[in-house]
Design a protein around this motif. Structure first.
Motif, PDB file in Angstrom:
ATOM      1  N   ALA A  49      53.947  62.576 -25.406  1.00  0.00           N
ATOM      2  CA  ALA A  49      52.964  61.604 -25.920  1.00  0.00           C
ATOM      3  C   ALA A  49      53.649  60.612 -26.866  1.00  0.00           C
ATOM      4  CB  ALA A  49      51.826  62.334 -26.628  1.00  0.00           C
ATOM      5  N   ASP A  64      51.747  57.125 -26.945  1.00  0.00           N
ATOM      6  CA  ASP A  64      50.329  57.512 -26.856  1.00  0.00           C
ATOM      7  C   ASP A  64      49.861  58.014 -28.241  1.00  0.00           C
ATOM      8  OD1 ASP A  64      47.857  58.556 -26.320  1.00  0.00           O
ATOM      9  OD2 ASP A  64      48.527  59.925 -24.723  1.00  0.00           O
ATOM     10  N   GLY A 124      46.916  60.495 -28.173  1.00  0.00           N
ATOM     11  CA  GLY A 124      47.307  61.725 -27.453  1.00  0.00           C
ATOM     12  C   GLY A 124      48.192  62.599 -28.327  1.00  0.00           C
TER      13      GLY A 124
END
Ligand code: PSV
Ligand code: MN
Length: 388
Positions: free
Chosen positions: A323, A328, A331
Motif C-alpha cells: 500500500a 495508497d 489503504g
C-alpha cells in the motif's frame, strides 16, 4: 500473511522490566497515601516484583534506584531475586534528593558537588557489577529556573565530563542509558531536555551509550514513535520508561490514557525487528501508583504492553509495504487500524496457557491470597517510599 506461531513465540519471549519504586508508597507534593502491605525494604519490593512475573511470565527483571534500594550486600539481594526467579535490571542512580543538589548534580557550578555526584554514578556501576545488572540508567534533575542563573554551555561541558568519567568505568557489556525530560524540577532549562541532547552526549561517549525514552517526558502532541524510529535507525535506542501522562510527568499506568500511542510505538519497534531480548532495547515501566493497588497496577500495565505488542505483531507488513509503495494513503492507514482494532485478548490468553500460566493474570493474582498475606505480615517497620 501473519504467522500465528511466530506471533505467539514473540509474545512468549517478551521482556518487560518493572521498577522497584512502583512497589513503594508514592504520591504528589500534596499527599502520599500509604497503602497497607506495602514493601518495607528492597527485599520485599523484589518479592512483589516476582509476583508480577509469576502471573504474567514476561516481567523477569526489576530495576533498582540507589539509594532508595541501598543494601549492605548487593550480591545477597541479587541472590534473593534469583531465588524468586528474577534478575536485577537497570541500576538508577539518584542524584536529585540531597541538599547539595539544589543547583544541580553533575552540572552544578561547584566542582565539589560535581565530584560527589559523579562518585555516586560510579558507585552505581559497581552496584550493577555486584547485582549482575547490565544497565546504568541515568536521569538528571539538573537545570536552571531563571534566565542567567548559570551558563548553559558550561553546564553541558560539565555534564559531558561527568558522563565520560562514568562511562570510562563501565565494563564492555554494560549499557549507559541517558534519559531526557523536557521540564521539572527545573523550569527554565533542563540540562537533558530532549532526545537530541541525549543523543549528542551518547554519540560523544561511544557505542555503549544510548538514549532512554520515557513516554511521560514529552510536550503534549509530541510524535514519540517518530523519535523512536529515528533512534532505532541510528542504533541508539536504549530503551523505554513506559507510563501514561495526561498533563505532566504523572507516571500513570502505561496504555491507560492513550493505548493507540503505545501501539504506534510498538509498531515501530516490531517493524524494525527491535522487540526481542537480544535487540538491545530495554522495555521498562516507570510508574508510581498513588491511589491504586500497586502490584495489580503493575500486572495490568504489563498486560497493556503485551496487548499493544500483540497488535503490532498482527500488522500485515506485506500489505502495508504494498500500500505504501502504491501511494495508497488510506489503504496503508487501514492496515494499521485493522491490527489496532483486533481483540488480542484471546490470543494472549492462549499464549499464557501455553506458558503454563493462568490465562487471566489479574484474577489469578487476586485468588492467590498474596495481597492478604502481605497486609497481614508487613506490620511494623517503615514502608518504602521516596527517600526511604
Ligand atoms: C524522572 O521523572 C524519572 O522518570 C526518572 O526515570 C527517575 O529515575 C524516575 O522518574 C523515578 O522517579
Ligand atoms: Mn523515567
Amino acid at each position: 500473511m501473519i504467522d500465528r506461531i511466530d506471533v505467539k513465540a514473540a509474545l512468549r519471549q517478551q521482556w518487560i522490566e518493572t521498577p522497584s519504586w512502583a512497589y513503594g508508597n508514592s504520591g504528589t507534593r500534596f499527599k502520599v497515601f500509604a497503602q497497607e502491605g506495602v514493601a518495607r525494604n528492597p527485599y520485599e519490593k523484589i518479592a512483589d516484583a516476582a509476583e508480577v512475573h509469576r502471573f504474567t511470565g514476561v516481567a523477569p527483571s526489576v530495576a533498582l534506584h540507589i539509594p532508595w534500594d541501598r543494601v549492605e550486600d548487593y550480591e545477597d539481594l541479587a541472590k534473593h531475586a534469583a531465588g524468586l526467579g528474577l534478575q536485577i535490571g537497570a541500576i538508577n542512580p539518584n542524584v536529585f534528593q540531597e541538599n547539595d543538589y539544589r543547583l544541580g548534580s553533575v552540572c552544578n557550578p561547584d566542582p565539589v558537588v560535581r565530584r560527589k555526584a559523579t562518585a555516586h554514578l560510579v558507585e552505581c556501576v559497581e552496584v550493577a557489577g555486584a547485582t549482575g545488572s547490565k544497565a546504568l540508567s541515568l536521569w538528571f534533575a539538573d537545570g536552571t529556573n531563571y534566565p542567567g542563573q548559570d551558563d548553559i554551555r558550561a553546564r553541558q561541558d560539565r555534564l559531558a565530563e561527568a558522563l565520560a568519567a562514568t562511562y570510562a568505568t563501565m565494563p564492555s557489556e554494560m549499557t549507559m542509558l541517558l534519559e531526557y525530560k523536557f521540564f521539572e524540577p527545573s523550569f527554565y532549562t533542563m540540562d537533558v531536555p530532549d532526545w537530541g541532547t541525549s543523543l549528542v552526549h551518547c554519540l560523544a561517549l561511544g557505542d555503549q551509550a544510548k538514549v532512554l525514552v520515557d513516554t511521560g517526558h514529552h510536550a503534549p502532541g509530541t510524535n514519540i514513535e517518530f523519535i523512536v524510529a529515528g533512534l532505532i535507525r541510528l542504533a541508539r535506542l536504549g530503551g523505554f520508561h513506559f507510563n501514561s501522562r495526561f498533563y505532566a510527568d504523572d507516571d500513570l499506568m502505561v496504555g491507560a490514557a492513550d493505548p493507540f500511542q503505545l501501539f504506534r510505538i510498538m509498531n515501530e519497534i516490531v517493524g524494525a525487528g527491535a522487540l526481542g531480548p537480544d535487540s538491545g532495547v530495554a522495555f521498562m515501566l516507570d510508574q508510581c501508583h498513588n491511589i491504586e493497588p500497586k502490584i495489580r497496577a503493575e500486572i495490568r500495565s504489563v498486560m497493556h504492553v503485551q496487548e499493544a505488542t500483540a497488535k503490532a505483531l498482527l500488522v500485515d507488513r506485506e500489505a502495508l509495504a504494498l500500500a505504501q509503495a502504491a501511494g495508497d494513503v488510506l489503504g496503508a492507514n487501514e492496515v494499521l487500524i485493522d491490527a489496532y482494532n483486533t481483540d488480542v485478548r484471546p490470543l494472549l490468553a492462549e499464549v499464557r496457557t501455553e506458558m503454563g500460566l493462568d490465562p487471566d493474570p489479574l484474577s489469578a493474582y487476586g485468588r492467590s491470597g498474596y495481597h492478604e498475606r502481605i497486609v497481614a505480615e508487613r506490620v511494623g517497620g517503615t514502608q518504602a517510599g521516596w527517600g526511604a
